[in-house]
Each structure stands twice: as C-alpha cells, then as structure tokens.
Design a protein around this motif. Structure first.
Motif, PDB file in Angstrom:
ATOM      1  N   SER A 149      -2.024   0.599  11.338  1.00 48.50           N
ATOM      2  CA  SER A 149      -3.383   1.055  11.008  1.00 48.50           C
ATOM      3  C   SER A 149      -3.725   0.778   9.553  1.00 48.50           C
ATOM      4  O   SER A 149      -4.835   0.353   9.239  1.00 48.50           O
ATOM      5  CB  SER A 149      -3.529   2.555  11.266  1.00 48.50           C
ATOM      6  N   THR A 150      -2.764   1.038   8.676  1.00 51.54           N
ATOM      7  CA  THR A 150      -2.989   0.794   7.247  1.00 51.54           C
ATOM      8  C   THR A 150      -3.298  -0.680   7.012  1.00 51.54           C
ATOM      9  O   THR A 150      -4.203  -1.019   6.249  1.00 51.54           O
ATOM     10  CB  THR A 150      -1.753   1.203   6.425  1.00 51.54           C
ATOM     11  N   TYR A 173       0.946   5.493  -0.060  1.00 52.17           N
ATOM     12  CA  TYR A 173       0.256   6.776   0.047  1.00 52.17           C
ATOM     13  C   TYR A 173       1.145   7.776  -0.675  1.00 52.17           C
ATOM     14  O   TYR A 173       2.341   7.521  -0.814  1.00 52.17           O
ATOM     15  CB  TYR A 173       0.081   7.185   1.509  1.00 52.17           C
ATOM     16  N   ALA A 176      -9.120   0.672   3.180  1.00 52.86           N
ATOM     17  CA  ALA A 176      -8.010   1.160   2.353  1.00 52.86           C
ATOM     18  C   ALA A 176      -7.833   0.171   1.210  1.00 52.86           C
ATOM     19  O   ALA A 176      -7.982  -1.032   1.392  1.00 52.86           O
ATOM     20  CB  ALA A 176      -6.728   1.259   3.172  1.00 52.86           C
ATOM     21  N   LYS A 222       0.854  -1.187   0.000  1.00 50.93           N
ATOM     22  CA  LYS A 222       0.000   0.000   0.000  1.00 50.93           C
ATOM     23  C   LYS A 222       0.892   1.241   0.000  1.00 50.93           C
ATOM     24  O   LYS A 222       1.793   1.365   0.826  1.00 50.93           O
ATOM     25  CB  LYS A 222      -0.896  -0.008   1.242  1.00 50.93           C
ATOM     26  N   LYS A 271      -6.783  -1.402   8.160  1.00 59.53           N
ATOM     27  CA  LYS A 271      -7.745  -0.801   7.232  1.00 59.53           C
ATOM     28  C   LYS A 271      -7.846  -1.600   5.942  1.00 59.53           C
ATOM     29  O   LYS A 271      -8.920  -1.690   5.336  1.00 59.53           O
ATOM     30  CB  LYS A 271      -7.368   0.649   6.933  1.00 59.53           C
ATOM     31  N   CYS A 272      -6.744  -2.172   5.493  1.00 58.54           N
ATOM     32  CA  CYS A 272      -6.792  -3.018   4.292  1.00 58.54           C
ATOM     33  C   CYS A 272      -7.628  -4.272   4.546  1.00 58.54           C
ATOM     34  O   CYS A 272      -8.372  -4.717   3.674  1.00 58.54           O
ATOM     35  CB  CYS A 272      -5.379  -3.423   3.858  1.00 58.54           C
ATOM     36  N   GLY A 310       2.881   1.057   9.950  1.00 61.17           N
ATOM     37  CA  GLY A 310       1.916   0.506   9.002  1.00 61.17           C
ATOM     38  C   GLY A 310       0.787  -0.293   9.635  1.00 61.17           C
ATOM     39  O   GLY A 310      -0.013  -0.909   8.928  1.00 61.17           O
ATOM     40  N   ALA A 353       3.492   2.639   2.741  1.00 60.49           N
ATOM     41  CA  ALA A 353       3.023   2.230   4.067  1.00 60.49           C
ATOM     42  C   ALA A 353       3.218   0.737   4.307  1.00 60.49           C
ATOM     43  O   ALA A 353       3.619   0.324   5.390  1.00 60.49           O
ATOM     44  CB  ALA A 353       1.557   2.599   4.241  1.00 60.49           C
TER      45      ALA A 353
END
Lengths: 127, 236
Positions: free
Chosen positions: B48-49, B18, B58, B16, B52-53, B46, B23
């Motif tokens: 939270s990312t 940004y 995300a 991922k 979220k994925c 990373g 990230a």
C-alpha cells in the motif's frame, strides 16, 4: 471453447495444447473460426496478453491463420490433423514409457504388463 | 534491453519511513507498459505504501519515481486511476450518485464505460451504497477506477475480504476492460489464489524490499510451479 488448466505450467502453452487436442480429435475442423483473443481471455479468465502470445505462437506453428478484420481460423491444411494425432500419440506413449522406466521396469516387463492389463480390461483376451 | 520510454513506472532507491517502522527499504523497479502487474506480499510488506508513493499520497524519504516519465504530483496524478483499499464510499449516496459524484473530478471519465461496468457488475443505479454487501461495494469501487481512461490503473487489494462470486466478477471485469495497447495496471494482493491468471508480471514484496520480479509465465517455467505455490514457499 473451454480449456481446463493448472497454473504450474505456462498458461499460453496450455492454451496451445488445448487447441491441438481439439484439432486432433476433430472437435475443431480445418478452416473453422476460433474465438477472438478477447473473447477467449474473458472466457478462460486469463490475461489477454497471454492469449495473444498463444495465438501468435499458433500462427508461427501454422496451426491457425489470422485474417485482418475477420478473425482467426484453424488452418485449412488437413494433413495437420494427422500430424497432431501422431504427436499426441507419441507423447502419450513416451510419458507412459518414462513413467514405467522410473518405476524400474524393463522393456519386456512393460510389454507383459500391458498384455496383462489388456486381458483384465477385456475380460480375459487380447483383441 | 527495455527502452526507458516503454516503462509506465520507473522507481529507483525508493525509501519510506513511518514512525517506528521502515515501510520501503530501497525499492528498484521498472514496469513495462501494457501489462498487468501483480504486486504480491503479505500484510505489512509495503504494498500500500508503495502504491501511495506512486500516486503522491505518501511522501518518500528518498529515491526516484517516474510515472510515464513524470514525477509524482498534480500532472502525474491525472495519469493514474487509484483504487484505495479503504472503503471511501459515502453510504448515504446511491450507486448512480456515487458515479456522478466521482465523474465530476475527472476529465477522462467515460460515462458509457461506467454504465457497461454497472451492468456487468450486476449493480443498479438506484441502490443505496449503505445497503450494499461488502462484495458489492468492492465491485462499485472497481467501477470507479475502471471507468476512467487513465493509462495507469492502481488497484489496492481489490480481492480482500470478499465472496468468491464477487471475486470472480472482478477478475473477469478487469480482463474485459483492460486495454493493453494504452493501459498498465498494478494490482496488489496478499492472497494470490485463483487470481494469478490475471498477471503478466509479478513483483514479490518482502518487508519493504523487492524479493523477486519477473514475467509470470517465465517464473512458472523456471520453477515448475504456479505463482501461488512460489508465493506460499516464499512467505510461509
């Protein structure tokens, strides 16, 4: 039941040692019911899977017995208390000897140091 | 070898980006069911990312994600109870109003469980959210995630910036409510501290990569250290 533990040593082993210690000193008697896994997990604030592992291991060791739907109990086997005391005693002595050896003391020195230590503690005599 | 069907989460080559930052740089993970996983790493690693994925909030730039064998999306979303780090509560609502409002979104909401948790977390239905302390709001957020009967529970930084007594309540609340027969949990945190007894397994994330993954007890045996000590050594 409260078990003080650090987290640098596997927690399930510390739980087992906690039960062994309590059985050895008679705080837990043969046949006595112990907390459910969930209760102990909540009390120690430890993951229930960890407690489950400790209980499974204690069953394999013959330390406890789980009766379906009734709970978990210390073994009825009275001779186990003696075994646990012996085991604890051996551990204490071995740890002490290993620590002394690491400081560079030989057997004779150690015996002499123990005698000296006892005299000091008891006000001048070896009982 | 672990059976594929035993995994709650299967991730392969997850990336991922940004604008201006990468990230996640190729994450590979297989998370067994029925366990509480600690997702550990400093801020910006990373965590939270990654969560979220999993939820589908995300969009990955590459790689494969399976949640109980399903790709992220509407169906998979039903399997996940996600507690975001951000405070998303409406301040003008009451505590009970917040519970009722959230209940409306989920079919697996357990009103009885929510009530138990409310009591355990020492909150009262009539309290205004705006009048709650930070620790109390953190406890309310946790109730919203734990009251669902979802097989996968994701908690993003549930312990960050709250007082020790709230932290302790939250740890105990998680231990009491977690059903290992039917649930899997991932908890992200950048401060391992006194919470490490919660975790069956841990994942160390470092700059978008998995630095280490393993069973917590095995790691303690191998390193002769607490997870917190290993964490401090890796992330000084």
């Amino acid at each position: 039941m409260k078990i003080d533990f650090s987290t640098s040593f596997p927690i399930y082993l510390q739980i087992i040692n906690g039960f062994k210690r309590k059985a050895a000193v008679g705080e837990l008697v043969p046949g006595q019911k112990i907390p459910s896994q969930r209760e102990l997990a909540a009390e120690l604030k430890v993951n229930v899977n960890t407690v489950q592992r400790a209980y499974r291991e204690m069953e394999n060791l013959g330390l406890v017995r789980t009766l379906r739907g009734q709970g978990t109990y210390m073994t009825e086997d009275e001779s186990l208390v003696g075994q646990l005391r012996t085991e604890m005693l051996k551990n204490v002595v071995n740890d002490f000897l290993a620590a002394m050896a690491a400081l560079g003391y030989g057997d004779e020195d150690i015996l002499e140091l123990v005698r000296t230590g006892m005299r000091q503690k008891n006000g001048g005599e070896v009982r | 070898m672990m059976n594929y069907a035993d995994q709650a989460v299967f991730v392969e080559g997850l990336r991922k980006r940004y604008p201006g930052a990468e990230a996640l740089r190729g994450i590979n993970l297989q998370l067994e069911r029925g366990q509480i996983w600690g997702l550990l790493g400093p801020n910006g690693s990373g965590k939270s990312t990654f969560l979220k994925c999993l939820v589908g909030l995300a969009q990955p730039d590459g790689g494969l994600i399976k949640i109980y064998n399903q790709e992220p999306g509407r169906q998979a979303r039903k399997l996940i109870a996600f507690m975001p780090e951000l405070d998303h509560l409406y301040r003008w609502m009451t505590v009970q109003g917040t519970l009722d409002f959230t209940a409306g979104f989920y079919q697996d909401w357990q009103a009885g469980r929510a009530e138990e948790l409310l009591d355990f977390m020492r909150l009262k239905g009539e309290q205004k959210v705006g009048a709650l302390s930070r620790g109390m709001r953190a406890r309310l957020k946790l109730i919203l995630a734990l009251a669902r009967k979802a097989p996968l529970i994701l908690l993003d930084e549930p312990f960050s910036g709250i007082d020790p007594s709230s932290r302790e309540r939250i740890v105990e609340g998680i231990i009491r409510q977690f059903k290992s027969e039917e649930q899997t949990m991932i908890i992200s945190t950048h401060a391992v501290g006194s919470t490490e007894q919660l975790f069956d397994g841990v994942i160390f994330l470092d700059q978008g990569e998995v630095y280490l993954q393993g069973n917590a007890e095995d790691l303690r045996t191998e390193h002769g250290q607490s997870i917190n000590d290993i964490f401090k050594e890796v992330f000084v």
